[in-house]
Design a protein around this motif. Structure first.
Motif, short mmCIF file in Angstrom:
data_model
loop_
_atom_site.label_atom_id
_atom_site.label_comp_id
_atom_site.label_asym_id
_atom_site.label_seq_id
_atom_site.Cartn_x
_atom_site.Cartn_y
_atom_site.Cartn_z
N GLU A 60 0.67 -1.29 0.08
CA GLU A 60 0.07 0.00 0.23
C GLU A 60 0.97 1.19 0.05
O GLU A 60 0.53 2.12 -0.71
CB GLU A 60 -0.94 -0.07 0.96
CG GLU A 60 -1.84 1.33 1.20
CD GLU A 60 -2.54 1.59 2.62
OE1 GLU A 60 -3.42 2.31 2.66
OE2 GLU A 60 -2.42 0.43 3.51
N CYS A 61 1.95 1.30 0.90
CA CYS A 61 2.65 2.28 1.00
C CYS A 61 3.48 2.57 -0.40
O CYS A 61 3.52 3.72 -0.91
CB CYS A 61 3.98 2.43 2.08
SG CYS A 61 3.03 2.45 3.69
N ARG A 62 4.12 1.53 -1.09
CA ARG A 62 4.69 1.62 -2.36
C ARG A 62 3.84 2.18 -3.38
O ARG A 62 4.12 3.10 -4.19
CB ARG A 62 5.15 0.27 -2.84
CG ARG A 62 5.64 0.28 -4.22
CD ARG A 62 6.53 -0.95 -4.48
NE ARG A 62 7.59 -1.10 -3.63
CZ ARG A 62 8.07 -2.36 -3.74
NH1 ARG A 62 7.50 -3.58 -4.34
NH2 ARG A 62 9.09 -2.66 -2.97
N VAL A 105 2.35 7.87 -6.24
CA VAL A 105 1.67 8.87 -6.70
C VAL A 105 2.32 10.17 -6.14
O VAL A 105 2.25 10.96 -6.86
CB VAL A 105 0.46 8.55 -6.14
CG1 VAL A 105 -0.50 9.80 -6.65
CG2 VAL A 105 -0.24 7.40 -7.10
N ALA A 106 2.53 10.22 -4.71
CA ALA A 106 2.75 11.14 -4.05
C ALA A 106 4.43 11.62 -3.87
O ALA A 106 4.59 12.73 -3.40
CB ALA A 106 2.34 11.23 -2.64
N GLY A 107 5.17 10.52 -4.10
CA GLY A 107 6.66 10.74 -3.99
C GLY A 107 7.08 10.66 -2.49
O GLY A 107 6.39 10.73 -1.62
N SER A 108 8.13 10.41 -2.29
CA SER A 108 8.91 10.08 -1.16
C SER A 108 9.03 11.16 0.11
O SER A 108 9.05 10.90 1.21
CB SER A 108 10.15 9.33 -1.02
OG SER A 108 11.21 10.11 -1.83
N PHE A 128 4.00 7.96 4.39
CA PHE A 128 4.09 6.48 3.85
C PHE A 128 5.58 6.12 3.74
O PHE A 128 5.70 4.84 3.92
CB PHE A 128 3.37 6.62 2.35
CG PHE A 128 2.05 7.13 2.28
CD1 PHE A 128 0.95 5.99 3.00
CD2 PHE A 128 1.55 7.99 1.80
CE1 PHE A 128 -0.32 6.12 3.07
CE2 PHE A 128 -0.09 8.16 2.00
CZ PHE A 128 -0.89 7.14 2.74
N SER A 129 6.55 6.88 3.63
CA SER A 129 7.73 6.33 3.68
C SER A 129 8.15 5.85 5.06
O SER A 129 8.69 4.98 5.31
CB SER A 129 8.61 7.56 3.22
OG SER A 129 8.75 8.08 1.99
N THR A 130 7.75 6.43 6.15
CA THR A 130 8.02 6.40 7.37
C THR A 130 7.24 4.91 7.68
O THR A 130 7.78 3.94 8.26
CB THR A 130 7.67 7.40 8.54
OG1 THR A 130 8.04 8.52 8.03
CG2 THR A 130 7.84 6.63 9.94
#
Length: 135
Positions: free
Chosen positions: A54-56, A61-64, A87-89
């Motif tokens: 999900e995070c990937r 879409v949003a970038g890291s 989402f990176s965290t």
């Protein structure tokens, strides 16, 4: 007792998590290490796998990173600071949790050196004597 692939996953797993369940259980059955005691840790590994996926998708879409800009006195836009996307965290934490689950289940090389399945051979004379007396 060893379990096989016919065991149902916990009903609280999502569709993505259930697919991960099928994959992990198939591997554990091949390794001959899947027991009833492993059901919860496999389910936890599956939730971590789904979280990573999900995070990937969200990061694609949003970038890291969240980038924050400011406009200087010349009217030029300059980067003020950046902050990791949540989402990176979350993905980083899910990867740590997954790795811990995989270690517990014997999926890493170092973990496999510590797992022994089935009858072990006595390592010395005392072990041999005790095994003969109990068997």
């Amino acid at each position: 007792d060893l379990l096989d692939e016919t065991i149902d996953p916990p009903d609280w797993l999502t569709d993505v998590e259930q697919q991960a369940w099928k994959n992990l259980v198939a591997l554990l059955v091949k390794m001959r290490t899947f027991t009833e005691a492993d059901v919860l840790i496999v389910a936890l590994a599956c939730t971590s796998i789904a979280e990573i996926k999900e995070c990937r998708q969200k990061l694609a879409v949003a970038g890291s990173d969240h980038l924050y800009f400011e406009t200087d006195e010349k009217g030029e836009r300059k980067l003020k600071h950046s902050q990791p996307n949540s989402f990176s965290t979350r993905q980083r934490q899910a990867k740590k949790e997954l790795l811990q689950c995989l270690r517990e289940l014997g999926f890493t090389p170092s973990a496999r050196t510590m797992i022994s399945v089935g009858d072990s051979k006595p390592t010395n004379q005392l072990s041999s004597l005790l095994q003969r007396r109990s068997g």
